[in-house]
Design an enzyme around this catalytic site. Structure first.
Site, short mmCIF file in Angstrom:
data_model
loop_
_atom_site.label_atom_id
_atom_site.label_comp_id
_atom_site.label_asym_id
_atom_site.label_seq_id
_atom_site.Cartn_x
_atom_site.Cartn_y
_atom_site.Cartn_z
N GLN B 223 12.58 2.21 -22.27
CA GLN B 223 13.63 1.29 -21.83
C GLN B 223 14.30 1.80 -20.54
OE1 GLN B 223 14.94 0.59 -26.42
NE2 GLN B 223 16.44 -0.13 -24.94
N CYS B 371 23.38 -2.63 -29.34
CA CYS B 371 24.82 -2.66 -29.10
C CYS B 371 25.14 -1.70 -27.97
CB CYS B 371 25.60 -2.28 -30.34
SG CYS B 371 25.63 -0.52 -30.72
#
Lengths: 163, 788
Positions: B223, B371
């Protein structure tokens, strides 16, 4: 051992180890990497392919040897004449995919469902897809896509049943 | 060369549900995930794991494994130690983690040895033949046991304690005093259980050392490709120009693909030493038992209030279970992430929060699972606390929230725990939710049902997130500032390539990034190609997690496009033979002030930039922008769940769920809605199903998808969504980020709804996941208690 299978309409003859899973045969021997691997327990359904035209099977749960003499359809076999299959088009239209990893399995399970039930209602679609996990979409748009594909495939819609 | 054709504004504008540009390849089975890549001569890595959660390694015998035909090498921690790779620094650099165990193992399934072989099957077979002799030690499996320091887990550390750190923010004495002086107060321990993001594509790598060029190429489920390149360089000493990280299509991430895992390091080390490509693809069991878990916070929530329901003080004290290493994925200066958002959407005069983190014999992690860093834990604490307070006050939970919301005119709002909220209209959003769901009618229905003993509940969550790290004066990872970047090159014929430092894992950047640039430049988004994930070509960025892509890279794209537009203005002036100051940008085209009918498109300007540039301008039309946001953004929402609980079976039926989100300016409503559906489903999963549990001996109880339950199409409820729009005042296009809001806000709504249903029985709190068994037991024991 030597097996003969037809994949997406094309015949193949290959030597395989008896323990080779169908999913690895498709991915590694035939280079059809649209069929994915996502778990070790036959739970996730990203490896679903269609056997003999209308049976959705988890290709991680079948040995390649068991496919001997059978026909397999993978996600790569859905496009016909350069045109997206109505299911593929509907998944695109309805935003039925995000990361794309579950998508081939979702498409193939839906393909087999529509062969058996051309007009499934929402509970029937959710039941049919319950062996295919998706972590991105929350399923709602996938269900919508299958409904759209069914409607397009079956148009004009059948007469409503009188009550 | 000019044109009078006036572009249709709609074609380029933001806010359209453009179908996704990345979809055709996924639909055809032509996605390109790490495991799809095969390199000539490639070897396979399989890892040997510890069966014990805590044990000394007495001996490792490689003989039998090495004797298997096709096995090339068997690596242990001692082999890696020779290359100084047995340990590497953790995410924020405050601790280190073992790659392959040296001396002892600290959690079940810890990586002990790596087998490199010519095929996956041979590597797996041989891994079973590596003989490891262990001397089991007593495990420590919860942080409360850990803090007694009777067994010290990390004998490699100077401080002989299991305590990792203490963190606090706010005014302790004033908060304690305010709670003591309040008319009404509540105190409840709420646990946010250990869970796992479990993206459907597991983690993996192909490391390819090219001996001829000296370059190491890493095809990685990453990522954050640039951050990983820098880490690899810092850890190995390989110059950064000799490292090429390619993060191809990712099958989901949700924070799981942010950290560096032992499998990556062993594969890379093996490729460097052996000189051929080495592939490692983890199994689902490896994914769930070794790679980054999330949460595991035990939070004591206290709220004080006046008797008419005005909150006066909030205190939250947390014990955090970090597992064997402190590998939590939080920015360097924020060991507990953005937990300070725990005052939520409410105007607290006094607040204090503290956290103590401990080592245990569990896997390391603490990733931001869908989150912003620790915002989910914080939101759950405050939203549960407000619900419990409402019940104690005998006040409607919606009314309590409306009474205590930060008011629209208070923004920018300095929170007592150190944030400056950028914007919001919390009253508007909750009132809209109450209206759409028909709140009053539902309460009436509930009242009637309660007279018949039926258990129906309505749960509200009105959360505020802090996302988009971040302002670099506050946020960095291993010292690298958390800016992000974009580069846009407009081609002569008016199409373009856009590269960013982020990395989509399904969020649809190839579409939304093109839409941002299209709106800023008046170019067709279909002809703006978006590329991410290749460190040789993309500008440096910190990657995609913590809802930072749109707030940071999205801003960089708009700013890069505006740089291009400024240059284009000069070319337009040249073409229209007018002074630059007289050139106006309107309806996605330039025209001379007062002559809108004679507009000139960006496409025309692009051609001129290469064929007929203004005399005093450089040829070409491109720009790069590194964006350092002035503040975080603060998306928020009002969620309402309606549930029916079957007292006989404990089954909870989520009858309705409404999510009203305010993420500021919306780039693509279809994609935003899709993100919300997905996040709600993960929030539902956490509330009712997902948990990484351990038995008293430290054995992992959830090692695959038959034990770690993620929702299928059958359990997943139908989602209702709507929105309000309060643009971020500091973001170039007013966007705030949305992918994580539904996962942050929804768990409390579900739990609040179930507790509301059980309120007549006197049940105040049950820890997640709210399985049928737990609900059934709570109902049964409450009824039993009522009878006695």
């Amino acid at each position: 051992m030597n097996i003969s299978v037809t994949v997406n309409g094309k015949p193949y003859q290959r030597d395989v180890e008896p323990r080779t899973l169908l999913v690895y045969f498709l991915r590694e021997a035939l280079g059809l990497t649209g069929t994915h691997v996502g778990c070790d327990t036959s739970s996730c359904g990203v490896c679903v392919v269609v056997l003999d035209g209308d049976r959705a099977v988890k290709s991680c749960t079948m040995f390649a040897a068991m496919a001997d003499g059978h026909e397999i359809t993978t996600v790569e076999g859905l496009v016909q004449g350069g045109k997206l299959h109505p299911l593929q088009q509907a998944f695109w239209d309805c935003h039925g995919l995000q990361c794309g990893y579950c998508t081939p399995g979702m498409l193939m399970t839906s393909y087999a469902l529509l062969k058996h039930q051309p007009n499934p209602d929402e509970p029937a679609i959710r039941e049919a897809l319950s062996g295919n996990l998706c972590r991105c979409t929350g399923y709602q748009n996938i269900v919508k896509a299958v409904q759209q594909a069914a409607a397009e495939t079956n148009a004009p819609a059948p007469e409503p049943v009188a009550t | 060369m000019s044109t009078t054709a006036k572009p249709t504004p709609d074609k380029y504008s933001l806010g359209q549900s453009m179908k996704r540009k990345e979809d055709p390849r996924f639909l055809r089975g032509h996605g390109n995930y790490v495991d799809d890549i095969v390199l000539p001569g490639m070897l396979w890595l399989s890892i040997v794991h510890s069966p014990y959660p805590h044990a000394r390694i007495v001996k490792i015998d490689k003989t039998a494994a090495l004797a298997v035909p096709g096995v090339v090498a068997v690596l242990t921690g001692e082999d890696l130690a020779a290359h100084n790779l047995a340990w590497i620094p953790t995410f924020h650099g405050y601790d280190k983690q073992m790659i392959l165990a040296v001396g002892k193992v600290l959690f079940q399934y810890q990586e002990v040895a790596g087998v490199i072989a010519s095929s996956r099957e041979i590597a797996q077979d041989a891994a079973e033949l590596v003989e490891v002799e262990y001397e089991p030690l007593d495990p420590v499996v919860n942080p409360f046991q850990s803090r007694e320091d009777k067994i010290i887990l990390r004998d490699d550390r100077e401080n002989k304690t299991n305590h990792i750190y203490h963190w606090e923010v706010g005014k302790r004495d004033a908060t304690d005093a305010a709670i003591a002086a309040s008319d009404v107060s509540i105190k409840e321990r709420v646990v946010f259980q250990r869970c796992h993001p479990a993206p459907l594509e597991p983690c993996g790598i192909i490391a390819d050392m090219d001996a001829a060029t000296g370059r190491l190429t890493l095809y990685l489920t990453s990522q954050a490709p640039h951050a990983h390149r820098t880490v690899v360089s810092l850890v190995t000493g390989i110059p950064e120009d000799k490292i090429h990280v390619i993060s191809p299509d990712l099958g989901g991430g949700f924070g799981n693909k942010v950290p560096v895992y032992p499998g990556y390091v062993v594969a890379a080390a093996a490729s460097v030493v052996i000189g051929v490509p080495v592939k490692w693809i983890e199994t689902r069991t490896e994914n769930l038992t070794t790679t980054g878990f999330a949460r595991d916070y035990h939070m004591d929530v206290e709220i004080g209030a006046t008797k008419d329901g005005k909150v006066t003080a909030l205190k939250v004290a947390t014990v955090a279970d970090h597992g064997a290493f402190d590998a939590a994925a939080d920015p360097t200066k924020y060991p507990a992430g953005l937990f300070g958002i725990v005052t939520g959407s409410y105007d607290f005069a006094n607040a204090f929060t503290e956290l103590d983190a401990y080592f245990t014999n569990k896997p390391p992690g603490g990733v931001a699972y869908r989150c912003s860093f620790r915002v989910t834990e914080a939101s759950f604490a405050i939203e549960r606390g407000m619900e419990i307070l409402a019940r104690k006050l005998n006040m409607d939970p919606a009314e309590l929230r409306l009474k205590n919301f930060i008011k629209k005119e208070q923004f920018p709002y300095p929170s007592p725990l150190g944030f400056v909220y950028d914007s919001g209209d919390y009253h508007l959003t909750l009132r809209k939710a109450l209206d759409i769901i028909g709140y009053d009618a539902l309460r009436q229905e509930q009242k009637e049902k309660r007279t018949r003993g039926e258990l129906m509940g309505i749960g509200i969550s009105t959360f505020t997130e802090a996302v988009g790290a971040g302002p670099s004066k506050h946020f960095d990872i291993m010292g690298i500032k958390m800016f992000d970047s974009a580069e846009i090159r407009v081609h002569p014929t008016g199409s373009a390539i856009l590269r960013a430092g982020t990395k989509s894992q399904g969020q649809g950047h190839e579409t939304t990034w093109a839409q941002i640039a299209a709106d800023e430049l008046g170019l067709d988004p279909q002809n703006i190609m978006v590329e991410e994930g290749d460190t040789d070509t993309a500008p440096y960025g910190l990657g995609t997690y913590a809802s930072r892509s749109t707030p940071v890279a999205g801003a960089a794209i708009a700013m890069a496009a505006r740089k291009i537009r400024e240059k284009a203005r000069k070319i337009a002036a040249h073409l229209l033979e007018a002074p630059v100051d007289d050139i106006e940008w309107e309806n996605h085209a330039f025209h001379v002030k007062g002559l809108p009918e004679n507009a000139i498109t960006m496409q025309t300007i692009a051609f001129a930039a290469y064929t007929n540039p203004a005399p005093d301008t450089e040829p070409g039309l491109e720009a790069t922008f590194y964006y350092d946001p002035p503040n975080l953004t603060f998306p928020y929402g009002a969620y309402i769940a309606v549930v029916d609980v079957d007292a006989e079976t404990g089954f909870v039926k989520v009858r309705r769920f409404l999510a009203i989100d305010d993420c500021g300016t919306v780039i693509n409503p279809m994609i935003v809605e899709g993100q919300i559906h997905g996040g709600l489903t993960e929030g539902f999963a956490i509330a009712f199903m997902q948990e990484l549990a351990f038995d008293a001996d430290g054995n992992s109880l959830n090692t695959n998808f038959t034990e770690y339950l993620v929702p299928t199409s059958l359990e997943t409820p139908h989602w209702e969504t709507s929105s309000t729009c309060t643009p971020s005042p500091h973001h170039p296009i007013g966007a705030k980020g949305v992918g994580e809001s539904p996962n942050v806000g929804s768990p409390a709504a579900f739990v609040n709804a179930v507790m509301d249903a059980l309120a007549p029985l006197g049940v105040t709190h049950i820890d997640m996941p709210l399985t049928r068994e737990k609900v059934w037991r709570a109902v049964r024991s409450a009824k039993g208690a009522a009878k006695t």
